[in-house]
Design an enzyme around this catalytic site. Structure first.
Site, PDB file in Angstrom:
ATOM      1  N   GLY A 309       0.811  -1.207   0.000  1.00  0.00           N
ATOM      2  CA  GLY A 309       0.000   0.000   0.000  1.00  0.00           C
ATOM      3  C   GLY A 309       0.847   1.261   0.000  1.00  0.00           C
ATOM      4  O   GLY A 309       1.958   1.305  -0.526  1.00  0.00           O
ATOM      5  N   SER A 310       0.334   2.298   0.648  1.00  0.00           N
ATOM      6  CA  SER A 310       0.875   3.652   0.483  1.00  0.00           C
ATOM      7  C   SER A 310       2.266   3.877   1.061  1.00  0.00           C
ATOM      8  O   SER A 310       2.853   4.936   0.830  1.00  0.00           O
ATOM      9  CB  SER A 310      -0.096   4.664   1.089  1.00  0.00           C
ATOM     10  N   VAL A 311       2.810   2.957   1.834  1.00  0.00           N
ATOM     11  CA  VAL A 311       4.207   3.133   2.258  1.00  0.00           C
ATOM     12  C   VAL A 311       5.132   3.182   1.048  1.00  0.00           C
ATOM     13  O   VAL A 311       6.225   3.740   1.125  1.00  0.00           O
ATOM     14  CB  VAL A 311       4.655   2.018   3.235  1.00  0.00           C
ATOM     15  N   PHE A 312       4.682   2.633  -0.082  1.00  0.00           N
ATOM     16  CA  PHE A 312       5.494   2.666  -1.303  1.00  0.00           C
ATOM     17  C   PHE A 312       5.596   4.073  -1.889  1.00  0.00           C
ATOM     18  O   PHE A 312       6.474   4.338  -2.711  1.00  0.00           O
ATOM     19  CB  PHE A 312       4.897   1.705  -2.339  1.00  0.00           C
TER      20      PHE A 312
END
Length: 583
Positions: A309-312
């Site tokens: 998810g958004s940690v990328f």
């Protein structure tokens, strides 16, 4: 000579060739000395008899016996002293125990014991010496309630000596010994034990009864552990038991309360790549590895795959900054959904406006990072993902480190998905290693369980300026973005949230997801500042929120708050800054 002569007749001795003594010129000096000593004693006896002094004969014999006993006793003392003082651990002592492991004690970085060897005992029975087999069966079952009854009965009903059960503790051995049964005997076994039971089980691993590591650090450093054992040395890991305990405690409490399927946590030294804490929940008792379920035995940090998810978005924004494609003030249109062919990409927290790159990160805009990834091109994005270690197994000594599940193509649509953490499944260890590289000045180094790290210089993945900008963005996200619950007083925590639904039967199921948070503290200061990375992921929470900012970020904040003192991180009161200003 008269037949009544009281002296026995003896043949006359042959004339000696060298003064009455045997010729010894061709033998060794030690043999010559011993021969002369024997002749001296014998002549002393003969002189005593010839002089009619039997008491002298007796005194000489007593003297000789004393000398002999003194020599034997001296040799025994020397042998015992040599065995006690000169024999290394794992040498003679270990060889005397059947099945000795000859493995060094494992310790944490501060010398706290993680694994050691303790003598256990195998229980053997010779049924031919048992006079009442049923009575023996009942007695042994009382002494050892967990003994396999079928095995015990089979041995008792047999005709030869066999082992019933291995690995009895000294207390269990004594309980059976107290039964005073004939035909029962014990043989010592040097076995590996783990005094912390569940704590650190996945990272420490286990060794088998033959003294060979089969998982975790026991396998990774097998030869070095055995070599250290042979030299009577301990083998230290990078783990800090204080950090490990805090991480496990916070992770288990949150996962249990949330009814999660699993959870992972990692604490790493951003300068050296050393792992200070690695926790996978649920855990198992390392002393009972055989009874652990596959789910509990799985080290989720190294071997479980997740679409993060958004940690990328941290990686996508870093690549855009490092290539010069954008800076923090670059404006990106997020006023409406982004269309790629027939695919519609929208924001979870839609702002419906044009955003700066900083705002794209703080609002976690899928539209903004998708536009960046598409404009960046396939080769550039693939290059950064590769150098950040996202396309291969995380380098670490653990054999369990798994390869990611990578995309087959790098089309516009795929790159858009990759920019916000879909379309690629990586391990939490890969996530930790990539985050370390982005916050430590831009150097990717292997993760390590060796105290002091690998010592490798590593490779540069982004510039120091990009690394500094990412730390500022991560700190801003905790102050004004989705990571507010990760803040810890005075520690200047920075980080990024991640929330992702799981793919189930070909569709993403919003009821089954993960929440994660990748953090660094302290986020401020020059490149040389000692920093630590903390990554937490909660897998399929069934109670409460599944968003990373709500379920994973608070765990990171509590972990950082509790371990800062152990790590020597000084707290500093944050100055009050105007809204919109990034530290």
């Amino acid at each position: 000579m008269s037949v009544h002569d009281h002296r026995a007749w003896r043949p006359a001795p042959a004339a000696p060739r060298s003064g009455g003594r045997p010729l010894t010129s061709t033998v060794s000096p030690w043999l010559r000395w011993a021969t002369e000593a024997v002749w001296f004693v014998e002549h002393a006896f003969e002189r005593a008899r010839a002089d009619a002094r039997p008491e002298e004969d007796t005194r000489v014999r007593i003297f000789v016996i004393q000398i002999a006993f003194s020599v034997v006793f001296g040799l025994l003392v020397l042998g015992a002293a040599h065995a006690a003082l000169m024999t290394p651990r794992g040498g003679t002592g270990a060889a005397a125990v059947s099945g000795a492991l000859q493995r060094a004690d494992l310790t944490d970085r501060n010398g706290q014991l993680l694994a050691t060897n303790i003598t256990h005992y195998g229980l053997y029975i010779d049924p031919t010496e048992i006079w009442d087999r049923e009575a023996a069966l009942r007695g042994i079952r009382r002494a050892l309630p967990d003994v396999p009854v079928s095995r015990l009965r089979r041995v008792l009903n047999g005709e030869r000596r066999l082992i019933v059960v291995p690995g009895l503790t000294p207390a269990e051995r004594q309980a059976v010994h107290a039964l005073a049964l004939g035909g029962v005997s014990f043989e010592p076994e040097d076995r590996r034990v783990y005094p912390l039971n569940r704590s650190g089980a996945h990272v420490i691993g286990v060794a088998d009864t033959g003294g060979k590591g089969i998982s975790g650090a026991e396998l990774a450093f097998n030869d070095e552990i055995r070599a250290a054992g042979a030299e009577a040395r301990d083998f230290a890991l990078s783990i800090d038991l204080r950090v490990q305990g805090v991480l496990e405690n916070e992770l288990a409490a949150t996962a249990t309360e949330a009814g999660a399927k699993g959870a992972v946590g990692v604490v790493a030294d951003a300068r050296t790549g050393e792992i200070l804490g690695m926790a996978s929940w649920p855990a198992y008792d390392a002393n009972r590895r055989g009874s652990a379920s596959d789910d509990a035995a799985l080290n989720r940090v190294t071997s479980a795959h997740y679409e993060m998810g958004s940690v990328f978005k941290t990686f996508t924004v870093a690549a855009a900054l490092d290539t010069g494609l954008a800076d923090l003030d670059t404006m990106i249109d997020a006023s409406e959904a982004y269309m790629i062919g027939n695919r519609r990409i929208s924001d979870f927290h839609a702002t419906n406006k044009v955003l700066s790159l900083e705002e794209v990160y703080l609002h976690s805009s899928n539209i903004g990072t998708s536009r960046l990834a598409v404009e960046m091109g396939a080769d550039t994005l693939r290059h950064y993902f590769e150098t950040l270690g996202l396309l291969d197994a995380a380098p670490i000594e653990l054999k369990e480190s798994a390869r990611p599940r990578r995309p087959r193509d790098w089309s516009d649509s795929t790159r858009a998905s990759l920019s916000f953490g879909y379309g690629i499944m990586i391990t939490p260890l890969q996530m930790t290693a990539a985050t370390v590289a982005l916050v430590n000045g831009g150097i990717y180094r292997p993760m390590s369980l060796r105290r002091g790290g690998t010592g490798e210089e590593g490779r540069r993945v982004v510039s120091p300026e990009t690394s500094s900008a990412m730390r500022e963005l991560m700190r801003a996200n905790v102050l004004r973005g989705s990571g507010g619950q990760a803040d810890a007083a005075g520690l200047r925590v920075g980080g990024k949230t991640g929330s992702a639904n799981k793919l189930v039967d070909g569709r993403y199921d919003p009821s089954r997801g993960i929440g994660s948070f990748a953090a660094v503290f302290p986020a401020d200061g020059p490149e040389t500042t000692q920093r630590y990375v903390v990554f937490v992921l909660i897998d399929e929470p069934s109670q409460g929120s599944r968003l990373g900012g709500a379920i994973a970020a608070p765990v990171v904040g509590r972990v950082a708050d509790r371990i800062a003192g152990f790590l020597g991180v000084q707290r500093r009161v944050d100055p009050v800054l105007p809204t919109g200003v990034v530290r």
